[in-house]
Design a protein around this motif. Structure first.
Motif, PDB file in Angstrom:
ATOM      1  N   VAL A 375       2.917   0.907  -6.996  1.00  0.00           N
ATOM      2  CA  VAL A 375       3.858  -0.153  -6.920  1.00  0.00           C
ATOM      3  C   VAL A 375       3.607  -0.874  -5.325  1.00  0.00           C
ATOM      4  N   ILE A 376       3.126   0.013  -4.458  1.00  0.00           N
ATOM      5  CA  ILE A 376       2.780  -0.465  -3.291  1.00  0.00           C
ATOM      6  C   ILE A 376       1.502  -1.636  -3.495  1.00  0.00           C
ATOM      7  N   MET A 377       0.543  -1.358  -4.039  1.00  0.00           N
ATOM      8  CA  MET A 377      -0.459  -2.161  -4.414  1.00  0.00           C
ATOM      9  C   MET A 377       0.095  -3.317  -5.008  1.00  0.00           C
ATOM     10  N   THR A 378       0.609  -3.131  -6.222  1.00  0.00           N
ATOM     11  CA  THR A 378       0.939  -4.332  -7.056  1.00  0.00           C
ATOM     12  C   THR A 378       1.925  -5.367  -6.282  1.00  0.00           C
ATOM     13  N   ALA A 379       3.227  -4.659  -5.721  1.00  0.00           N
ATOM     14  CA  ALA A 379       4.019  -5.629  -4.972  1.00  0.00           C
ATOM     15  C   ALA A 379       3.380  -6.392  -4.033  1.00  0.00           C
ATOM     16  N   ASN A 380       2.480  -5.727  -3.037  1.00  0.00           N
ATOM     17  CA  ASN A 380       1.813  -6.398  -2.110  1.00  0.00           C
ATOM     18  C   ASN A 380       1.023  -7.635  -2.834  1.00  0.00           C
ATOM     19  N   GLY A 381       0.239  -7.407  -3.873  1.00  0.00           N
ATOM     20  CA  GLY A 381      -0.679  -8.409  -4.374  1.00  0.00           C
ATOM     21  C   GLY A 381       0.246  -9.356  -5.152  1.00  0.00           C
TER      22      GLY A 381
END
Lengths: 565, 304
Positions: A375-381
């Motif tokens: 979630v952290i990586m995807t939401a940021n991306g």
């Protein structure tokens, strides 16, 4: 509001991450449930629980024995007293046996009353009323008493007894057809009735007493009384017609009586439940041993107290002393362990270790970590990363609204999470089925709620990370605030675990519970789910609310900010 | 003529003198408008405002009469954009990227895209991440141009292209111009701008210093020559003559003269009578023009 092309783009960019995280989490979950399930992680708990159940049984067995012994002893004493009263009050020489006394009673008391009653019915054509009966009883008693006074008997005690006898007689007693056979009958029945009444009154006076239970207790007391009468008479007969009450003798008699009763009832019960005779015997003997130990301990304490009292001249054993002797006698294994250790062991025995590992360790901590990273990586991306690198320019240089971008990216984030947890749900349900289905420590309903709770927790984090991603133009800011706070909360939950009530009190550090107030994962209440309470529901609603609000803030903010593209 | 892009009093102050201040210009239909300036002078900021990515602090930008900020997504129906910073979405290959972009654009016919790929000699099946700067730039150009829309906004579109490719790109731009498209481009390359643009604006420290008409610059009514004489006496004699000396360097016996086109014949016949060391034409171009302007600006700034 939704762009299929952009959704596809996001799916292509993130599917690898999704697959890795989902597969790894599913494997972990399956291992936790299946492997731990086969290790029999709850065996320790069950055996501890057994110890405590047995200890409880032992304790109540001992209680029963001691109480039976005590009441047997009391009843015996009472009967002896009644019997003695008859002897002494009539003041007959020792060579006149009791049969004579009782015959005298019958001819001078019961018969005149009986005759009066018959006459009354013939004359008035009805039964006498209670008042009229009372009057007659009183007058018969007075007559007998004044007669007995003349022959030097103690008037008052005798009259009381006669009034009692006649009252009993007027209500229930049918005079034996052959008085010669059993002259004691009326006295014995009176006594048994008295014991019954007393026991009943005692039971019914207790808190949460039921008529049914009081009746059972009273009946068994009256059976006991009848048994006592038989024994007493046998003793009197073997002593040559006279018998002097000796408490010492009754210790053995009462002990034997209670032990035998316990033995017989357990033996019968075992046979009834289908045990073999040998097995039934083994169980019955062990119960008899326990009963015997309890009674000996009780009597030993009573003797101690009696000796103390004699030395200090305090007299009779008090009710308090009796009570403390009783509480010493009924102690079981669990009572002999120091209180704190006992509490800790009892808590461990009641603890659902399996539920704890799956719920509080896996679903709230271990199983959240990888989805969190996703979630952290995807939401940021999905937003900040593309704004930071500038690649968002390509989407926004087509006639695609910013709102369309945010709604599409949010949809992707939620859909990917939902798919992840649907798969996890399937894996968890299959795993539970493999290790034993609903009969297992965690049932299907609970595992479904665990998955729902974990999804809602991740939904809240996804909303938060998405909001950060929408708020900041730089990846590093979005990552450090969105991701940083998310991981911070996970760490707080790990630390808070040591202060929460899922850790046995012996190992718990209460101050660590503070960390639970710093993490929204605390709203995912696995303990409440396992307890069967409903408080997890409003907590779920809060998680859902956090997710919805943060997603909305992100979407609105993104519409209005400057984009360096 | 219709005004396609209009910038009025556009101001965005980022502090420390950075940003753009009170910009005003218009780009007419069919015109190619260049935008030149030093690094950090505000070119990209201006373009981002026109694209509707940034909200103006003061003033406004509009495309085809629609406010860039308010109708950001609507104006994109007519605008193609090559961003200054080339970063692609996280997709495996150029082909995937172009396909995804076409989907976002609602573009079905890829003929023009294929034509552009051929012109630029680009193989889009390469991994997006491993592409060279030039390849990335070409991919970005194709992604923007393939929709064949009426307005092109290009932020330094030729960076990273090799000199030959740059020529091809200029050719493509000229083709687009022929189709009647309106082009707004920023660049560091004066020759490129000179070759393609109708007008070029010079931006310095967030302010437009000057807007030059390229055609007028190309067709000046005079030419300039630098002449060096072998003998000092002749040098002095020539200097005293009829031609206008714009620069005098006595230590080399050198002069630079300005000769109107109609006087050229006379100029050369006069020179026949002198012994020359060399003669060369001094080209007057956009670069020179703007450098002079910038020097003036800096001088002014010092005096103030």
């Amino acid at each position: 509001m939704f762009s299929k092309a952009l959704f596809k783009q996001s799916a292509k960019a993130n599917w690898m991450k999704w697959v890795c995280v989902t597969v790894a989490t599913c494997v972990m979950l399956a291992i936790v449930i299946i492997v731990l399930g086969n290790l029999g992680i709850n065996d320790i708990r069950d055996s501890l629980k057994n110890v405590f159940t047995q200890a409880d049984q032992e304790s109540s067995l001992k209680e029963e024995s001691v109480d039976a012994y005590d009441s047997y002893f009391t009843i015996m004493g009472n009967y002896d007293e009644l019997y003695g009263t008859l002897n002494t009050t009539v003041n007959v020489p020792p060579f006149i046996n009791n049969q004579t006394v009782v015959s005298l009673m019958n001819s001078m008391v019961i018969e005149p009353y009986s005759t009066w009653e018959q006459n009354f019915i013939e004359t008035n054509g009805r039964e006498p009323t209670v008042d009229e009966e009372q009057e007659q009883i009183q007058s018969v008693a007075n007559t007998f008493a004044s007669f007995s006074e003349q022959v030097g008997m103690e008037e008052e005690a005798l009259r009381t007894m006669i009034v009692g006898l006649l009252t009993y007689y007027s209500q229930d007693y049918t005079p034996p057809t052959d008085t010669a056979v059993d002259d004691y009958t009326v006295i014995d029945s009176y006594f048994a009735q008295q014991v019954y009444d007393q026991a009943y009154a005692q039971e019914i006076a207790k808190e949460d007493a039921t008529v049914e239970y009081a009746t059972t207790r009273a009946e068994s007391a009256s059976v006991m009384a009848e048994d006592i009468i038989v024994r007493y008479k046998a003793d009197v007969a073997s002593a040559g017609g006279t018998y002097v009450f000796n408490a010492e003798n009754y210790i053995t008699v009462a002990t034997d009586y209670v032990n035998d009763t316990m033995y017989n009832s357990v033996y019968d019960m075992q046979i009834e439940e289908g045990a073999t005779a040998d097995d039934a015997k083994i169980t019955a003997v062990s119960v008899k041993v326990i009963s015997n130990t309890a009674i000996s301990t009780y009597q030993l304490w009573l003797d101690e107290f009696a000796a103390d009292n004699e030395a200090s001249g305090a007299g009779e054993i008090t009710a308090e002393q009796k009570e403390s002797a009783r509480s010493e006698a009924i102690k079981s294994i669990s009572d002999q362990i120091p209180e704190k250790v006992g509490e800790a062991l009892a808590e461990l025995g009641n603890m659902d270790i399996y539920g704890l590992i799956i719920g509080s360790i896996f679903y709230r901590i271990a199983g959240l970590l990888l989805p969190m990273v996703f979630v952290i990586m995807t939401a940021n991306g999905l937003l900040a990363g593309q704004v930071d690198s500038g690649s968002m320019a390509y989407v926004l240089s087509t006639p695609t609204k910013r709102r369309t971008v945010t709604v599409t990216q949010m949809t992707y984030l939620i859909t990917s999470l939902l798919a992840m947890y649907l798969l996890l749900t399937v894996v968890s349900v299959i795993s539970i089925w493999v290790v034993g289905g609903n009969s297992f420590a965690i049932n299907y309903g609970e595992i479904l709620l665990f998955n729902l709770g974990a999804f809602l927790t991740m939904f809240a984090f996804a909303g938060f990370c998405f909001m950060c991603s929408a708020l900041f133009n730089r990846s590093k800011h979005s990552m450090s605030i969105g991701g940083g706070l998310t991981i911070f909360m996970l760490v707080c939950t790990i630390l808070g675990l040591f202060g929460s009530n899922v850790v046995p009190s012996a190992m718990r550090i209460d101050a660590m519970n503070f960390f639970n107030y710093l993490s929204i994962i605390s709203f995912f209440d696995t303990v409440s789910i396992l307890d069967g309470g409903l408080s997890y529901l409003w907590k779920f609603a809060i998680l859902l609310g956090i997710g919805i609000v943060t997603f909305i803030i992100g979407i609105f903010r993104f519409d209005k900010k400057d984009l360096p593209l | 003529m219709e005004e396609v892009i209009k910038v009025e009093n556009l101001t965005k102050d980022y502090g420390n003198g950075r940003g753009v201040f009170d910009l005003n210009f218009t780009v007419k239909k069919g015109e190619t408008f260049g935008f030149v300036g030093t690094n950090g002078s505000g070119k990209t900021t201006t373009i981002r405002h026109i694209m509707g990515f940034l909200k103006p602090q003061k003033g406004n930008c509009s495309v085809l009469g629609k406010d860039s900020w308010k109708y950001s997504s609507e104006i994109k129906k007519d605008v193609e954009y090559v961003p200054g910073e080339i970063a692609f979405p996280d997709l495996p290959t150029g082909t995937e990227f172009l396909k995804s972009q076409a989907e976002l654009l609602g573009l079905k016919n890829m003929d023009y895209a294929n034509y552009l790929l051929e012109r630029l000699q680009l193989d889009p099946s390469a991994n997006l991440k491993r592409m060279s700067k030039g390849m990335k730039q070409k991919t970005a150009i194709v992604a923007a141009f393939m929709a064949d829309k009426d307005i092109l906004i290009l932020d330094e579109p030729s960076t990273g292209l090799d000199p030959l490719m740059r020529l091809t790109f200029v050719d493509i731009l000229k083709e687009e111009q022929k189709k009647g498209k309106t082009i707004f481009m920023s660049s560091q390359m004066f020759d490129e701008l000179e070759e393609t643009c109708d007008r070029v604006a010079l931006i310095f420290e967030g302010r437009i210093v000057d807007i030059a008409d390229v055609n007028a610059l190309k067709n000046l009514p005079y030419k300039m020559f630098k002449v060096e004489f072998l003998e000092d006496a002749e040098y002095k004699k020539f200097k005293a003559g009829e031609f206008k000396v714009v620069r005098d360097q006595p230590q080399y016996s050198q002069v630079t003269v300005q000769v109107f086109n109609e006087d050229l014949k006379q100029f050369f016949s006069t020179l026949k009578n002198y012994k020359l060391k060399f003669i060369s034409e001094v080209n007057y171009n956009l670069e020179k023009y703007f450098l002079e302007k910038l020097k003036e600006m800096q001088k002014e700034a010092k005096n103030v």
